[in-house]
Design a protein around this motif. Structure first.
Motif, PDB file in Angstrom:
ATOM      1  N   UNK A 351       0.807  -1.208   0.000  1.00 38.15           N
ATOM      2  CA  UNK A 351       0.000   0.000   0.000  1.00 38.15           C
ATOM      3  C   UNK A 351       0.849   1.270   0.000  1.00 38.15           C
ATOM      4  N   UNK A 352       2.044   1.186   0.649  1.00 34.00           N
ATOM      5  CA  UNK A 352       2.880   2.378   0.766  1.00 34.00           C
ATOM      6  C   UNK A 352       3.759   2.597  -0.455  1.00 34.00           C
ATOM      7  N   UNK A 353       3.754   1.679  -1.405  1.00 33.78           N
ATOM      8  CA  UNK A 353       4.540   1.852  -2.626  1.00 33.78           C
ATOM      9  C   UNK A 353       3.882   2.884  -3.520  1.00 33.78           C
ATOM     10  N   UNK A 354       4.524   3.174  -4.609  1.00 34.37           N
ATOM     11  CA  UNK A 354       4.026   4.150  -5.576  1.00 34.37           C
ATOM     12  C   UNK A 354       2.643   3.746  -6.068  1.00 34.37           C
ATOM     13  N   UNK A 355       1.704   4.686  -6.080  1.00 33.00           N
ATOM     14  CA  UNK A 355       0.324   4.382  -6.442  1.00 33.00           C
ATOM     15  C   UNK A 355       0.216   3.874  -7.880  1.00 33.00           C
ATOM     16  N   UNK A 356       1.002   4.432  -8.784  1.00 35.92           N
ATOM     17  CA  UNK A 356       0.947   3.996 -10.179  1.00 35.92           C
ATOM     18  C   UNK A 356       1.411   2.565 -10.326  1.00 35.92           C
ATOM     19  N   UNK A 357       2.526   2.214  -9.608  1.00 37.71           N
ATOM     20  CA  UNK A 357       3.029   0.837  -9.657  1.00 37.71           C
ATOM     21  C   UNK A 357       2.006  -0.121  -9.076  1.00 37.71           C
ATOM     22  N   UNK A 358       1.383   0.267  -7.980  1.00 35.07           N
ATOM     23  CA  UNK A 358       0.364  -0.591  -7.368  1.00 35.07           C
ATOM     24  C   UNK A 358      -0.827  -0.784  -8.299  1.00 35.07           C
ATOM     25  N   UNK A 359      -1.203   0.312  -9.000  1.00 31.48           N
ATOM     26  CA  UNK A 359      -2.329   0.226  -9.926  1.00 31.48           C
ATOM     27  C   UNK A 359      -2.016  -0.728 -11.086  1.00 31.48           C
ATOM     28  N   UNK A 360      -0.763  -0.646 -11.583  1.00 31.67           N
ATOM     29  CA  UNK A 360      -0.366  -1.545 -12.677  1.00 31.67           C
ATOM     30  C   UNK A 360      -0.393  -2.999 -12.232  1.00 31.67           C
ATOM     31  N   UNK A 361       0.131  -3.236 -11.042  1.00 27.75           N
ATOM     32  CA  UNK A 361       0.125  -4.610 -10.545  1.00 27.75           C
ATOM     33  C   UNK A 361      -1.318  -5.104 -10.334  1.00 27.75           C
ATOM     34  N   UNK A 362      -2.165  -4.213  -9.854  1.00 24.40           N
ATOM     35  CA  UNK A 362      -3.567  -4.600  -9.672  1.00 24.40           C
ATOM     36  C   UNK A 362      -4.232  -4.925 -11.007  1.00 24.40           C
ATOM     37  N   UNK A 363      -3.855  -4.131 -12.031  1.00 26.53           N
ATOM     38  CA  UNK A 363      -4.387  -4.410 -13.365  1.00 26.53           C
ATOM     39  C   UNK A 363      -3.944  -5.780 -13.860  1.00 26.53           C
ATOM     40  N   UNK A 364      -2.674  -6.128 -13.598  1.00 26.43           N
ATOM     41  CA  UNK A 364      -2.165  -7.443 -14.015  1.00 26.43           C
ATOM     42  C   UNK A 364      -2.934  -8.556 -13.301  1.00 26.43           C
ATOM     43  N   UNK A 365      -3.147  -8.373 -12.008  1.00 26.18           N
ATOM     44  CA  UNK A 365      -3.904  -9.379 -11.259  1.00 26.18           C
ATOM     45  C   UNK A 365      -5.330  -9.512 -11.795  1.00 26.18           C
ATOM     46  N   UNK A 366      -5.922  -8.361 -12.122  1.00 24.48           N
ATOM     47  CA  UNK A 366      -7.286  -8.394 -12.629  1.00 24.48           C
ATOM     48  C   UNK A 366      -7.355  -9.115 -13.971  1.00 24.48           C
ATOM     49  N   UNK A 367      -6.349  -8.847 -14.801  1.00 20.89           N
ATOM     50  CA  UNK A 367      -6.330  -9.539 -16.098  1.00 20.89           C
ATOM     51  C   UNK A 367      -6.189 -11.045 -15.911  1.00 20.89           C
ATOM     52  N   UNK A 368      -5.320 -11.431 -14.983  1.00 22.32           N
ATOM     53  CA  UNK A 368      -5.165 -12.864 -14.710  1.00 22.32           C
ATOM     54  C   UNK A 368      -6.475 -13.473 -14.202  1.00 22.32           C
ATOM     55  N   UNK A 369      -7.138 -12.728 -13.328  1.00 20.37           N
ATOM     56  CA  UNK A 369      -8.412 -13.224 -12.804  1.00 20.37           C
ATOM     57  C   UNK A 369      -9.454 -13.330 -13.915  1.00 20.37           C
ATOM     58  N   UNK A 370      -9.463 -12.335 -14.797  1.00 21.53           N
ATOM     59  CA  UNK A 370     -10.399 -12.376 -15.923  1.00 21.53           C
ATOM     60  C   UNK A 370     -10.105 -13.557 -16.837  1.00 21.53           C
ATOM     61  N   UNK A 371      -8.825 -13.820 -17.073  1.00 23.22           N
ATOM     62  CA  UNK A 371      -8.453 -14.951 -17.916  1.00 23.22           C
ATOM     63  C   UNK A 371      -8.883 -16.268 -17.292  1.00 23.22           C
ATOM     64  N   UNK A 372      -8.680 -16.368 -15.977  1.00 19.98           N
ATOM     65  CA  UNK A 372      -9.108 -17.591 -15.297  1.00 19.98           C
ATOM     66  C   UNK A 372     -10.626 -17.766 -15.394  1.00 19.98           C
ATOM     67  N   UNK A 373     -11.347 -16.664 -15.157  1.00 25.26           N
ATOM     68  CA  UNK A 373     -12.809 -16.736 -15.242  1.00 25.26           C
ATOM     69  C   UNK A 373     -13.266 -17.077 -16.651  1.00 25.26           C
ATOM     70  N   UNK A 374     -12.618 -16.411 -17.653  1.00 37.03           N
ATOM     71  CA  UNK A 374     -12.980 -16.682 -19.047  1.00 37.03           C
ATOM     72  C   UNK A 374     -12.672 -18.125 -19.420  1.00 37.03           C
ATOM     73  N   UNK A 375     -11.509 -18.627 -18.970  1.00 35.14           N
ATOM     74  CA  UNK A 375     -11.152 -20.012 -19.273  1.00 35.14           C
ATOM     75  C   UNK A 375     -12.131 -20.992 -18.627  1.00 35.14           C
ATOM     76  N   UNK A 376     -12.513 -20.686 -17.381  1.00 33.54           N
ATOM     77  CA  UNK A 376     -13.478 -21.540 -16.697  1.00 33.54           C
ATOM     78  C   UNK A 376     -14.814 -21.539 -17.435  1.00 33.54           C
ATOM     79  N   UNK A 377     -15.246 -20.319 -17.849  1.00 31.15           N
ATOM     80  CA  UNK A 377     -16.500 -20.219 -18.574  1.00 31.15           C
ATOM     81  C   UNK A 377     -16.419 -20.970 -19.908  1.00 31.15           C
ATOM     82  N   UNK A 378     -15.256 -20.864 -20.565  1.00 32.41           N
ATOM     83  CA  UNK A 378     -15.074 -21.552 -21.845  1.00 32.41           C
ATOM     84  C   UNK A 378     -15.162 -23.063 -21.671  1.00 32.41           C
TER      85      UNK A 378
END
Length: 762
Positions: A351-378
Motif C-alpha cells: 500500500x505504501x509503494x508508488x500508487x501507479x506501480x500498485x495500480x499496474x500490478x492490480x491491473x495485471x492481477x485483474x487480467x489474470x483473474x479475468x483470464x481464469x474466469x474466461x477459461x473456466x467459462x469456456x
C-alpha cells in the motif's frame, strides 16, 4: 511510520473485509444456483427415463401376451396334428367310443399337461356333441356352441382363439375338424389356461398381472365350481361388477382399492390407466381391455409395475450429487477465501509503494483473474455444448467392444432400429445386421483387431442394417476405432438414408414418366405441324378460291358465311401454331447457359419498342442477375409478360411495367424471385391459378386479342427451369407476376436404385 501502521490497518480492514464478503457472497450464490439447476436437470432427466421405461415395459408385456397366444396356439396345433395321425384313436372317434377314447388318451393328456401345460382335452362328434373330456371324464354329452368350434365347423379347417369357458376361465382353445374319406367324423380340441401365459410374462418382464372378468358374462355357480376344480378359493363378492380370476401375485390392499375404483371408469381409447405412489416407492398400474376371439370385451388385463427400487436408486443418486456438489462448493469457497485473503495481505504489504506501480500490478492481477474466469467459462460452455450435441444427435451412434458386443446405443439409434438401449446393451452387434454381413462380421472383426481395415475404418460407406421388425434399412455408415485407457473399441455413426433412397426411386419414376410424356408430346407436335395443318391449309386455299370466283354470285348472307369460315380457319391456324410453340418448350429446348437477364430484357424491350410507343408506355428495369437458363425461352417469357402488361391496360392510364429481382431468403441452393408488375386492369384473385391454363381467357376476343396460351407458355418455361410462376392481382390496380428460378441448374445424375422398394421403417 511504525506508530501509524496499526491505525492504517484498522482504517482499511473494514473495506477489505467488505470486498471479500461481497466476492464470496456473489460466487457462493452463483455456485449454489448452478448446483440447484444441475440437480433439477438431472432429476427431470431421471423422470423422463422412468416414464419411457414404464411405457416400454407396458408395451412389452402386452406384445408378449399377444406373441405367447400366437406361439402357444401354433404349438397346440402341432400337438393336435400329431394326435390326429393315430389311426386307432381316430377309429375310436369315428365310432364315438367314449371308453376307448378315455383309455387311450388319458396317458397322453397327463404327458401333455406335464410337458406342455395343456389343461383342456376334448373329443367331440360331428354334431358338436361332446364325446369325452379327457381332463374331466365324468362330463360329456353337451353340445359345444363355442365360437372356435363353430368356426372350425364352418371353415372345415383348424381354428384357434381365446374364449371364456363355462367355468368362467379365459382359455386359449385350438379346435381341428377330423375328416375320414372326406367325411367329418368329429373334432379334437386342446386348451390352455392363460394363467400359465401370465406367469411366463411375469418371469420375462418382471411385472405382476391380474385378470378381471365382467360378472354379467359369467354364471356364478359354474365359475365357483371351476375355481374349486383348480384348487382356488372363489370370491364372487370381492368386487361389485367384476371378478378377479387370474393373478400372478396376491394383490395388496392398495391394488384392491385400485381395482374397485376402476369398475366405474370408462375406457379411453384402447387403454385405461391409473397411478398411485406408495410410501416406500413408486408403483404403476395399467389396464387394457381383454377381448375374446370373437372381438367381444370380457374384462381387463391389469399390469402392475413396481419401480420403487429404480426410484430409490434415482433418489440416492440425486442425494449423492447434492452432497458432492455442496462439498465442491464449500471447497471452492474455501479456496477462493484463501486466495482473497492472500490478495488482501498483498494489498496491505504494497500500500505504501508508488500508487501507479500498485495500480499496474492490480491491473495485471485483474487480467489474470479475468483470464481464469474466461477459461473456466469456456470449459463449462464446451462441456455443455458437447452434452447438448450428444443428446440431440440426429444420427445413430453405437459403440462396441473388441468382442462385438454393444456398449452404447443413443436415442437416434433406437429410432432407427426400434430397440431401446436396455434391450441391446451387451448383445452382439450382429443383431442389427442382415445377411451376408452377419456371417462375415466375426472374421472381419478378428482381422481388424490384428491388421486393421482401411477400407471401412475412417471411411463413410453405404450399407444395409436390420431393424427390430426384420426390415432392411439402407444406412450411411462411418466406423472409427477408439483407444481409451489402453482399451480398444469401435464407434459407428449411422444415418438412415431411407428417405433419400425413396426420393431416388421417385425421381427415377418421374424421369421415366417424363420421357414417355416427352415422346407423346413430340408425336403430338408432329401431328399438329403436319396432319392437322395440312387439311386446314386446304380449307383456307379452297375458301380463297371460292371467294375469288363466286364472290359476285353470292348474296350478302353467302359472302358473310364465307368470310366467317375463312376467319375461323385463320384462328384455327393461329391456335395450332400457338399450341405447337407450347409443345416445343421441352421438345426443342436448348441447353442451359449462364445468361445475363439484363441483356435479355433489353432485347425484348427493343423488339416491343413500337408497341410501347403506340400506347405511350414505359418499362422500368432494376438490375437483374445472371442465371443458368435457356436464353431464347427467357426472352419468350419476358416478351409474354411485358406484352400482356401493354395489352391489358386501362384506357385512360399510360401503362407502366416495373421489373425487379431479389434472392429468396433461406433457400439452398440460391433461388431468385423476378417480379414483373404493371398498373393495368388486373383481375379477381380467385383466377390466379386459372390464368396459367392453356387457352384460358378472362376476356372475350372482341375486347382483347390473343389465343390464351401466353401465360401457359410462361408457366411451362418456369417449370422446365426448375422454378415456379404465380400472380397477385386486384381489379383496377394491376398485376404482379413472380417468377422464382434457381441460380444454378443441377446436372443430371443416374437415379437408378435397385434394392429399395418399400419404407424401411414400416
Amino acid at each position: 511510520m511504525t506508530s501509524n501502521q496499526p491505525r492504517q490497518e484498522t482504517e482499511h480492514a473494514g473495506p477489505e473485509k467488505s470486498l471479500k464478503m461481497r466476492v464470496l457472497g456473489a460466487l457462493g450464490f452463483s455456485l449454489i444456483l448452478l448446483l440447484v439447476m444441475g440437480i433439477y436437470a438431472i432429476d427431470r432427466t431421471n423422470q423422463q427415463h422412468m416414464v419411457s421405461d414404464i411405457q416400454s415395459t407396458v408395451d412389452g408385456a402386452i406384445n408378449l401376451y399377444q406373441m405367447k397366444l400366437q406361439s402357444d396356439a401354433l404349438q397346440m396345433a402341432s400337438l393336435i396334428d400329431v394326435i390326429s395321425r393315430d389311426k386307432s384313436l381316430m377309429d375310436c372317434l369315428a365310432r364315438k367310443d367314449r371308453d376307448a377314447l378315455l383309455q387311450k388318451s388319458s396317458p397322453l393328456f397327463r404327458q401333455l399337461k406335464e410337458e406342455s401345460h395343456i389343461t383342456h382335452f376334448y373329443f367331440t362328434g360331428p354334431d358338436r356333441v361332446n364325446i369325452v373330456r379327457i381332463h374331466n371324464p365324468p362330463e360329456s354329452g353337451d353340445t359345444i356352441n363355442r365360437y372356435t368350434t363353430m368356426e372350425a365347423l364352418r371353415t372345415g379347417k383348424l381354428f384357434y382363439g381365446v374364449e371364456l369357458g363355462r367355468y368362467g376361465l379365459f382359455t386359449l382353445r385350438v379346435v381341428k375338424p377330423i375328416f375320414s374319406d372326406g367325411k367329418l367324423i368329429g373334432f379334437i380340441e386342446l386348451g390352455r389356461e392363460i394363467e400359465y401365459i401370465m406367469s411366463e410374462i411375469k418371469k420375462v418382464m418382471g411385472v405382476d398381472l391380474y385378470v378381471t372378468y365382467f360378472k354379467s358374462l359369467i354364471n356364478r355357480e359354474q365359475w365357483e365350481k371351476g375355481m374349486r376344480l383348480m384348487g382356488r378359493s372363489p370370491d364372487w363378492n370381492g368386487f361389485e361388477k367384476v371378478i378377479l380370476a387370474e393373478a400372478t401375485a396376491t394383490p395388496s390392499a392398495d391394488e384392491i382399492r385400485l381395482l374397485q375404483s376402476a369398475e366405474s371408469r370408462k375406457h379411453i381409447g384402447d387403454m385405461k390407466q391409473t397411478e398411485y405412489v406408495e410410501d416406500n416407492g413408486d408403483t404403476f398400474t395399467f389396464a387394457t381391455p381383454l377381448k375374446d376371439v370373437a372381438g367381444k370385451e370380457v374384462g381387463d388385463l391389469w399390469i402392475h409395475i413396481d419401480f420403487s427400487t429404480t426410484s430409490q436408486v434415482a433418489r440416492d443418486y440425486i442425494r449423492t450429487i447434492t452432497m458432492a456438489g455442496a462439498l465442491l462448493v464449500m471447497l471452492l469457497m474455501g479456496f477462493l477465501y484463501l486466495i482473497l485473503d492472500r490478495v488482501q495481505r498483498a494489498i496491505r504489504n504494497y500500500r505504501d509503494l508508488n500508487l501507479e506501480e500498485a495500480r499496474q500490478r492490480e491491473d495485471i492481477k485483474q487480467r489474470h483473474l479475468d483470464q481464469m474466469t474466461a477459461r473456466k467459462r469456456e470449459i463449462e460452455e464446451q462441456a455443455e455444448r458437447m452434452e447438448a450435441i450428444l443428446d440431440t444427435a440426429m444420427d445413430g451412434i453405437i459403440s462396441i467392444d473388441v468382442n462385438g458386443n454393444i456398449l452404447t446405443f443413443n436415442q437416434a439409434a433406437s429410432a432407427i432400429f426400434g430397440y431401446s438401449e436396455e434391450e441391446v446393451r451387451g448383445e452382439s452387434v450382429k443383431l442389427l445386421m442382415p445377411e451376408p454381413y452377419r456371417n462375415r462380421f466375426d472374421a472381419w472383426l478378428a482381422t481388424c483387431l490384428v491388421e486393421g481395415d482401411d477400407r471401412i475404418i475412417g471411411k463413410s460407406i453405404e450399407s444395409t442394417a436390420l431393424n427390430r421388425r426384420g426390415r432392411e434399412v439402407p444406412i450411411n455408415l462411418a466406423v472409427n476405432e477408439v483407444r481409451l485407457h489402453g482399451e480398444r473399441s469401435f464407434t459407428a455413426v449411422i444415418h438412415d438414408i431411407s428417405d433419400r433412397k425413396r426420393a431416388e426411386i421417385a425421381m427415377q419414376q418421374r424421369n421415366t414418366a417424363l420421357e414417355i410424356s416427352n415422346r407423346e408430346l413430340q408425336d403430338f407436335a408432329y401431328v399438329a405441324s403436319h396432319d392437322l395443318q395440312e387439311p386446314l391449309r386446304k380449307i383456307r386455299a379452297f375458301g380463297d378460291r371460292l371467294k375469288s370466283r363466286a364472290d359476285t354470285s353470292l348474296d350478302d348472307k353467302g359472302r358473310d358465311y364465307l368470310a366467317r369460315m375463312l376467319d375461323a380457319a385463320e384462328r384455327m391456324q393461329v391456335l395450332i401454331s400457338s399450341l405447337l410453340s407450347y409443345s416445343r418448350i421441352t421438345t426443342q429446348a436448348k441447353p442451359f447457359d449462364r445468361v445475363n437477364l439484363n441483356e435479355v430484357v433489353t432485347g425484348v424491350i427493343s423488339d416491343l419498342e413500337t408497341r410501347i410507343e403506340a400506347v405511350n408506355g414505359r418499362v422500368e428495369v432494376a438490375p437483374l442477375p445472371e442465371l443458368d437458363v435457356d436464353s431464347l425461352q427467357m426472352r419468350q417469357l419476358f416478351q409474354n409478360l411485358i406484352g400482356n402488361a401493354l395489352k391489358f391496360r386501362r384506357p385512360d392510364v399510360a401503362p407502366v411495367v416495373r421489373i425487379s429481382a431479389h434472392t429468396v431468403a433461406g433457400q439452398r441452393p440460391a433461388m431468385w424471385e423476378i417480379q414483373v408488375a404493371d398498373n393495368g386492369i388486373g383481375f379477381e384473385e380467385k383466377y390466379a391459378t386459372r390464368v396459367f391454363e392453356v387457352f384460358e381467357r378472362l376476356h372475350s376476343r372482341a375486347d382483347y386479342e390473343g389465343t390464351g396460351i401466353g401465360l401457359a407458355v410462361c408457366r411451362k418455361i418456369a417449370e422446365r427451369h426448375g422454378g415456379t410462376i404465380s400472380v397477385r392481382s386486384k381489379p383496377g390496380e394491376g398485376s404482379t407476376f413472380s417468377v422464382i428460378l434457381p441460380e444454378k441448374q443441377k446436372k443430371k445424375v443416374d437415379d437408378s436404385i435397385s434394392y429399395l422398394t418399400e419404407d424401411a421403417h414400416d
